[in-house]
Design a protein around this motif. Structure first.
Motif, PDB file in Angstrom:
ATOM      1  N   GLY A  65      -4.841   7.140   5.296  1.00 48.05           N
ATOM      2  CA  GLY A  65      -5.315   5.789   5.507  1.00 48.05           C
ATOM      3  C   GLY A  65      -4.663   4.815   4.513  1.00 48.05           C
ATOM      4  O   GLY A  65      -4.799   3.770   4.370  1.00 48.05           O
TER       5      GLY A  65
ATOM      6  N   GLY B  68      -6.753  -5.199   5.354  1.00 49.31           N
ATOM      7  CA  GLY B  68      -6.278  -3.840   5.269  1.00 49.31           C
ATOM      8  C   GLY B  68      -7.244  -2.880   4.234  1.00 49.31           C
ATOM      9  O   GLY B  68      -7.824  -3.635   3.316  1.00 49.31           O
ATOM     10  N   ASP B  69      -7.074  -1.735   4.090  1.00 51.61           N
ATOM     11  CA  ASP B  69      -7.661  -0.900   3.390  1.00 51.61           C
ATOM     12  C   ASP B  69      -6.813   0.035   2.930  1.00 51.61           C
ATOM     13  O   ASP B  69      -6.513   1.000   3.770  1.00 51.61           O
ATOM     14  N   PRO B  70      -6.479   0.277   1.597  1.00 56.73           N
ATOM     15  CA  PRO B  70      -7.000  -0.269   0.657  1.00 56.73           C
ATOM     16  C   PRO B  70      -6.559  -1.608  -0.095  1.00 56.73           C
ATOM     17  O   PRO B  70      -6.713  -2.003  -1.065  1.00 56.73           O
ATOM     18  N   GLU B  71      -5.565  -2.270   0.641  1.00 56.64           N
ATOM     19  CA  GLU B  71      -5.088  -3.623   0.266  1.00 56.64           C
ATOM     20  C   GLU B  71      -6.340  -4.515  -0.461  1.00 56.64           C
ATOM     21  O   GLU B  71      -5.910  -5.203  -1.245  1.00 56.64           O
TER      22      GLU B  71
ATOM     23  N   ASN C  30      -2.426  -5.624  12.146  1.00 58.37           N
ATOM     24  CA  ASN C  30      -3.560  -5.145  12.105  1.00 58.37           C
ATOM     25  C   ASN C  30      -4.602  -6.680  12.272  1.00 58.37           C
ATOM     26  O   ASN C  30      -3.785  -7.677  11.928  1.00 58.37           O
TER      27      ASN C  30
ATOM     28  N   TYR D 124      -3.231  -9.325   9.703  1.00 62.22           N
ATOM     29  CA  TYR D 124      -2.322  -8.568   8.655  1.00 62.22           C
ATOM     30  C   TYR D 124      -1.035  -7.941   9.181  1.00 62.22           C
ATOM     31  O   TYR D 124      -0.929  -7.506  10.263  1.00 62.22           O
TER      32      TYR D 124
ATOM     33  N   ARG E 226      -7.474  -7.494  11.032  1.00 63.55           N
ATOM     34  CA  ARG E 226      -8.372  -7.287   9.969  1.00 63.55           C
ATOM     35  C   ARG E 226      -7.926  -7.140   8.529  1.00 63.55           C
ATOM     36  O   ARG E 226      -6.778  -6.807   8.198  1.00 63.55           O
TER      37      ARG E 226
ATOM     38  N   LYS F 155       1.013   4.716   1.708  1.00 60.77           N
ATOM     39  CA  LYS F 155       0.623   5.365   3.036  1.00 60.77           C
ATOM     40  C   LYS F 155       0.604   6.898   2.904  1.00 60.77           C
ATOM     41  O   LYS F 155      -0.258   7.701   3.317  1.00 60.77           O
TER      42      LYS F 155
ATOM     43  N   ASP G   2       0.695  -1.383  -0.227  1.00 58.21           N
ATOM     44  CA  ASP G   2      -0.084   0.047  -0.035  1.00 58.21           C
ATOM     45  C   ASP G   2       0.972   1.353  -0.131  1.00 58.21           C
ATOM     46  O   ASP G   2       2.142   1.241   0.320  1.00 58.21           O
TER      47      ASP G   2
HETATM   48  N1  GLY Z   1      -3.539  -0.001   4.521  1.00 63.64           N
HETATM   49  C1  GLY Z   1      -3.114   0.054   6.060  1.00 63.64           C
HETATM   50  C2  GLY Z   1      -4.253  -0.440   6.865  1.00 63.64           C
HETATM   51  O1  GLY Z   1      -5.237  -1.031   6.348  1.00 63.64           O
HETATM   52  O2  GLY Z   1      -4.013  -0.235   8.212  1.00 63.64           O
END
Ligand code: GLY
Ligand code: AMP
Length: 428
Positions: free
Chosen positions: A226, A289-292, A285, A269, A287, A214, A212
């Protein structure tokens, strides 16, 4: 089965999409969801952090599986409340979610599990912080122990900067409770990679490696966000290497948690840095990932809902998650002012045209005003394209972005650019 997705962002939209396409899934529900999710799911106006509301909803709709997107409800114990009510949940309970909710806890688990990470100290006072910074003797990274929505990490060039960062958190209280305790660690150097694995408490089945982006600006400049985009896979990290890393990181962590009586059912993660002396974990993490996720999930083949249910119920098959060959690139379109602020209510056009190119457009911060789609957050959309190579996926993703317009839209132009160069080297 009936699936309930908890959350309202681009990650949850990607989850809703892939789950709605699964043979085993009859209905998809979301709490609260967003206008994109509403296209193939029933959205219920209940906040992700409303533990009682989500628990009641899961019971009322007879959900067979609840998939929790964001970290806050996990750390607050939503998975425990649901499990207590007899519902299968993809997402760890509060005690295991501390892997993300407390960096000091994560360090402790890693140390006990023998997982390689930066050397570090905890500090609750400036005296302790100064001692830690002196012991590290150079560049240091100052991290708030608790959840700080991406603002809790300060990478410092020297001791003075590290002391200033520690002082802001410990004495200035800029991050509130989250920054009352710090982890101060050695500054590492190397490329970063996100390695996500489905876990059932014992077994870890990795997804393809992802990266990602950042920072807000091209060339990794400017403020932390994010996440402004992602791609998968990562050149050089093939299936064999990913499996090795999972054995070295995820599996020992699951084992150590289990030894403490904690069963991690969900997505673990690992944010890794590939240093000259080997991979080191920067963070966990608990959960997706966002945006993975917006890059990873469109590549998935087979019944992903079944795999999540296996993980939720402690019977995850060792079998790999099937993915389409090739690559994906996801570019985040953010609103003016992000990440410091954002603009709401700005009309968005061109999503249909973007999707007509074959790309997927995930909603992250959108709302409907009457029948007009408008912005409603910092990160507004994530545009994902697949391709035979990262080069092709990248070209397609950016072509699709050009169709989309909203006043103040900003996005990075270099998502996956370095990876395309690396890909050429790996394959030549
Ligand atoms: N892409 C990083 C996160 O979801 O924390
Ligand atoms: P984290 O939330 O812990 O992943 O930290 C956010 C970002 O800070 C990471 O993606 C890295 O770019 C950077 N970072 C965290 N820890 C370190 C470290 N020990 N050395 C260098 N950079 C780091």
């Amino acid at each position: 089965m009936k699936v309930l997705i908890v959350g309202a962002g681009g990650r949850e939209h990607a989850l809703a999409d892939v789950l709605a396409g699964c043979e085993s899934v009859r209905e998809v529900h979301a709490a609260p969801g967003n206008p994109g999710i509403a296209r193939n799911a029933t959205c219920h106006p209940i906040a992700a952090t409303d533990i009682e509301g989500v628990t009641d909803l899961a019971r009322a709709i007879h959900a067979d599986l609840v998939v929790i997107g964001p970290e806050a409800p996990l750390v607050a114990g939503l998975a425990d409340a649901l499990r207590h009510g007899g519902v299968a949940v993809f997402g760890p309970g509060a005690a295991a979610a501390r892997l993300e909710g407390s960096k000091a806890f994560a360090k402790d688990v890693m140390q006990a599990a023998g997982v390689a990470a930066a050397s570090s100290f905890t500090a609750a006072t400036m005296t302790e912080a100064r001692a830690a910074i002196a012991a590290l003797g150079g560049p240091a990274v100052v991290k708030a122990d608790g959840l700080a929505a991406g603002k809790g990490v300060v990478v410092c060039d020297d001791a003075a900067a590290a002391e200033a960062a520690a002082n802001e958190m410990l004495v200035g209280g800029v991050l509130g409770e989250a920054g009352r305790m710090l982890v101060i660690e050695e500054r590492l150097v190397g490329p970063e990679v996100s390695l996500l694995a489905l876990c059932d408490g014992e077994t870890a089945v990795p997804l393809a490696a992802a990266q990602d982006y950042k920072r807000i600006g091209d060339g990794d400049r400017g403020a932390n966000t994010g996440g402004m985009g992602a791609h998968s896979p990562v050149p050089g990290l093939d299936v064999t290497r990913v499996a090795e890393l999972t054995e070295a990181v995820h599996v020992p962590v699951l084992r150590e948690l289990a030894r403490r009586g904690l069963h991690f059912n969900g997505c673990l993660y690992a944010g890794l840095m590939l240093t000259a002396t080997g991979p080191r974990v920067l963070e966990f993490n608990v959960r997706f990932g966002d945006p993975e996720t917006q890059a990873l999930l469109p590549r998935i083949e087979g019944d992903f809902a079944e795999r999540l249910l296996e993980a939720a119920t402690g019977r995850l098959a060792r079998e790999a998650v099937r993915v389409r060959p090739g690559a994906s690139v996801s570019v985040v379109l953010a609103s003016r002012g992000y990440p410091e602020g954002s603009e709401a209510g700005v009309a968005i056009t061109g999503i249909d045209a973007a999707e007509a190119t074959g790309a997927r457009v995930y909603h992250a911060g959108t709302a409907l005003r009457g029948d007009r789609l408008v912005t409603a957050g910092g990160r507004v959309l994530a545009v994902t394209a697949l391709g035979a190579s990262l080069a092709e996926a990248r070209e397609r993703a950016y072509a699709a972005c050009e169709s989309i317009a909203f006043d103040g839209a900003q996005y990075r132009r270099d998502i996956a650019a370095a990876a395309v160069t690396a890909e050429a080297l790996v394959t030549s």
